[in-house]
Design a protein around this motif. Structure first.
Motif, PDB file in Angstrom:
ATOM      1  N   ASP A  13      62.627 -47.276  13.561  1.00 42.62           N
ATOM      2  CA  ASP A  13      61.985 -47.547  12.272  1.00 42.62           C
ATOM      3  C   ASP A  13      60.463 -47.417  12.381  1.00 42.62           C
ATOM      4  N   LYS A  14      59.897 -47.953  13.452  1.00 44.92           N
ATOM      5  CA  LYS A  14      58.447 -47.848  13.658  1.00 44.92           C
ATOM      6  C   LYS A  14      58.023 -46.390  13.766  1.00 44.92           C
ATOM      7  N   LEU A  15      58.772 -45.602  14.522  1.00 41.32           N
ATOM      8  CA  LEU A  15      58.449 -44.187  14.671  1.00 41.32           C
ATOM      9  C   LEU A  15      58.559 -43.451  13.341  1.00 41.32           C
ATOM     10  N   ALA A  16      59.536 -43.815  12.534  1.00 42.67           N
ATOM     11  CA  ALA A  16      59.684 -43.196  11.219  1.00 42.67           C
ATOM     12  C   ALA A  16      58.485 -43.547  10.327  1.00 42.67           C
ATOM     13  N   GLN A  17      58.014 -44.790  10.404  1.00 43.00           N
ATOM     14  CA  GLN A  17      56.839 -45.201   9.632  1.00 43.00           C
ATOM     15  C   GLN A  17      55.602 -44.430  10.094  1.00 43.00           C
ATOM     16  N   ILE A  18      55.457 -44.277  11.394  1.00 40.98           N
ATOM     17  CA  ILE A  18      54.330 -43.521  11.939  1.00 40.98           C
ATOM     18  C   ILE A  18      54.388 -42.077  11.462  1.00 40.98           C
ATOM     19  N   ASP A  19      55.588 -41.505  11.464  1.00 39.94           N
ATOM     20  CA  ASP A  19      55.749 -40.125  11.021  1.00 39.94           C
ATOM     21  C   ASP A  19      55.374 -39.990   9.547  1.00 39.94           C
ATOM     22  N   ARG A  20      55.798 -40.926   8.708  1.00 37.80           N
ATOM     23  CA  ARG A  20      55.453 -40.879   7.281  1.00 37.80           C
ATOM     24  C   ARG A  20      53.948 -41.032   7.084  1.00 37.80           C
ATOM     25  N   ALA A  21      53.345 -41.943   7.821  1.00 39.93           N
ATOM     26  CA  ALA A  21      51.899 -42.148   7.715  1.00 39.93           C
ATOM     27  C   ALA A  21      51.146 -40.896   8.157  1.00 39.93           C
ATOM     28  N   SER A  23      52.263 -37.817   8.063  1.00 43.21           N
ATOM     29  CA  SER A  23      52.463 -36.795   7.032  1.00 43.21           C
ATOM     30  C   SER A  23      51.523 -37.035   5.851  1.00 43.21           C
ATOM     31  N   ALA A  24      51.378 -38.280   5.437  1.00 48.65           N
ATOM     32  CA  ALA A  24      50.474 -38.608   4.332  1.00 48.65           C
ATOM     33  C   ALA A  24      49.031 -38.292   4.714  1.00 48.65           C
ATOM     34  N   TYR A  25      48.660 -38.604   5.953  1.00 47.46           N
ATOM     35  CA  TYR A  25      47.310 -38.308   6.444  1.00 47.46           C
ATOM     36  C   TYR A  25      47.042 -36.806   6.416  1.00 47.46           C
ATOM     37  N   ARG A  26      48.001 -36.024   6.915  1.00 50.17           N
ATOM     38  CA  ARG A  26      47.823 -34.562   6.935  1.00 50.17           C
ATOM     39  C   ARG A  26      47.719 -34.006   5.521  1.00 50.17           C
ATOM     40  N   ALA A  27      48.494 -34.533   4.592  1.00 51.16           N
ATOM     41  CA  ALA A  27      48.428 -34.067   3.203  1.00 51.16           C
ATOM     42  C   ALA A  27      47.065 -34.406   2.589  1.00 51.16           C
ATOM     43  N   ALA A  28      46.573 -35.607   2.857  1.00 49.80           N
ATOM     44  CA  ALA A  28      45.267 -36.008   2.336  1.00 49.80           C
ATOM     45  C   ALA A  28      44.159 -35.155   2.939  1.00 49.80           C
ATOM     46  N   ARG A  29      44.241 -34.916   4.223  1.00 50.18           N
ATOM     47  CA  ARG A  29      43.227 -34.088   4.889  1.00 50.18           C
ATOM     48  C   ARG A  29      43.253 -32.663   4.362  1.00 50.18           C
ATOM     49  N   SER A  30      44.441 -32.137   4.136  1.00 46.62           N
ATOM     50  CA  SER A  30      44.568 -30.799   3.592  1.00 46.62           C
ATOM     51  C   SER A  30      43.942 -30.727   2.198  1.00 46.62           C
ATOM     52  N   GLY A  31      44.194 -31.738   1.388  1.00 41.13           N
ATOM     53  CA  GLY A  31      43.587 -31.784   0.063  1.00 41.13           C
ATOM     54  C   GLY A  31      42.079 -31.856   0.131  1.00 41.13           C
ATOM     55  N   LEU A  32      41.569 -32.633   1.065  1.00 39.96           N
ATOM     56  CA  LEU A  32      40.126 -32.740   1.265  1.00 39.96           C
ATOM     57  C   LEU A  32      39.535 -31.405   1.673  1.00 39.96           C
ATOM     58  N   GLU A  33      40.184 -30.729   2.616  1.00 33.11           N
ATOM     59  CA  GLU A  33      39.681 -29.435   3.062  1.00 33.11           C
ATOM     60  C   GLU A  33      39.759 -28.402   1.950  1.00 33.11           C
ATOM     61  N   THR A  34      40.772 -28.498   1.104  1.00 36.20           N
ATOM     62  CA  THR A  34      40.877 -27.578  -0.025  1.00 36.20           C
ATOM     63  C   THR A  34      39.715 -27.809  -0.987  1.00 36.20           C
ATOM     64  N   SER A  35      39.369 -29.078  -1.216  1.00 33.75           N
ATOM     65  CA  SER A  35      38.295 -29.403  -2.154  1.00 33.75           C
ATOM     66  C   SER A  35      36.906 -29.201  -1.559  1.00 33.75           C
ATOM     67  N   LEU A  36      36.730 -29.612  -0.323  1.00 34.55           N
ATOM     68  CA  LEU A  36      35.390 -29.627   0.273  1.00 34.55           C
ATOM     69  C   LEU A  36      35.200 -28.652   1.431  1.00 34.55           C
ATOM     70  N   GLY A  37      36.229 -27.907   1.778  1.00 34.06           N
ATOM     71  CA  GLY A  37      36.102 -26.964   2.880  1.00 34.06           C
ATOM     72  C   GLY A  37      36.245 -27.652   4.219  1.00 34.06           C
TER      73      GLY A  37
END
Length: 83
Positions: A13-21, A23-37
């Motif tokens: 369960d802990k590993l699954a939570q880490i994986d979800r977190a 994934s959310a981090y990578r999505a946020a970072r990707s959005g940031l890079e899309t907006s700000l380079g």
């Protein structure tokens, strides 16, 4: 044996939570890079510089408008006096 399985399930369960977190981090970072380079700090600095230039241009336009309004008001007063 049951205690070990329970502990392992908890770790899964802990590993699954880490994986979800992650994934959310990578999505946020990707959005940031899309907006700000790839260099958000540089992009932010450039945007702030552009905003300062535009603010200065707006202030110049306001000053010109005020001068025009003053001129038109004095012109109107002169026309009234001359009549």
């Amino acid at each position: 044996m049951a205690a070990l399985q329970k502990r392992m399930a908890g770790e899964v369960d802990k590993l699954a939570q880490i994986d979800r977190a992650n994934s959310a981090y990578r999505a946020a970072r990707s959005g940031l890079e899309t907006s700000l380079g790839p260099d958000p700090d540089l992009t932010e600095a450039l945007l702030l510089e552009e905003a300062a230039k535009r603010t200065a241009a707006v202030e110049k336009l306001r000053a010109a408008r005020a001068a025009l309004d003053k001129h038109l008001a004095s012109e109107s007063s002169l026309a009234t006096v001359a009549s």
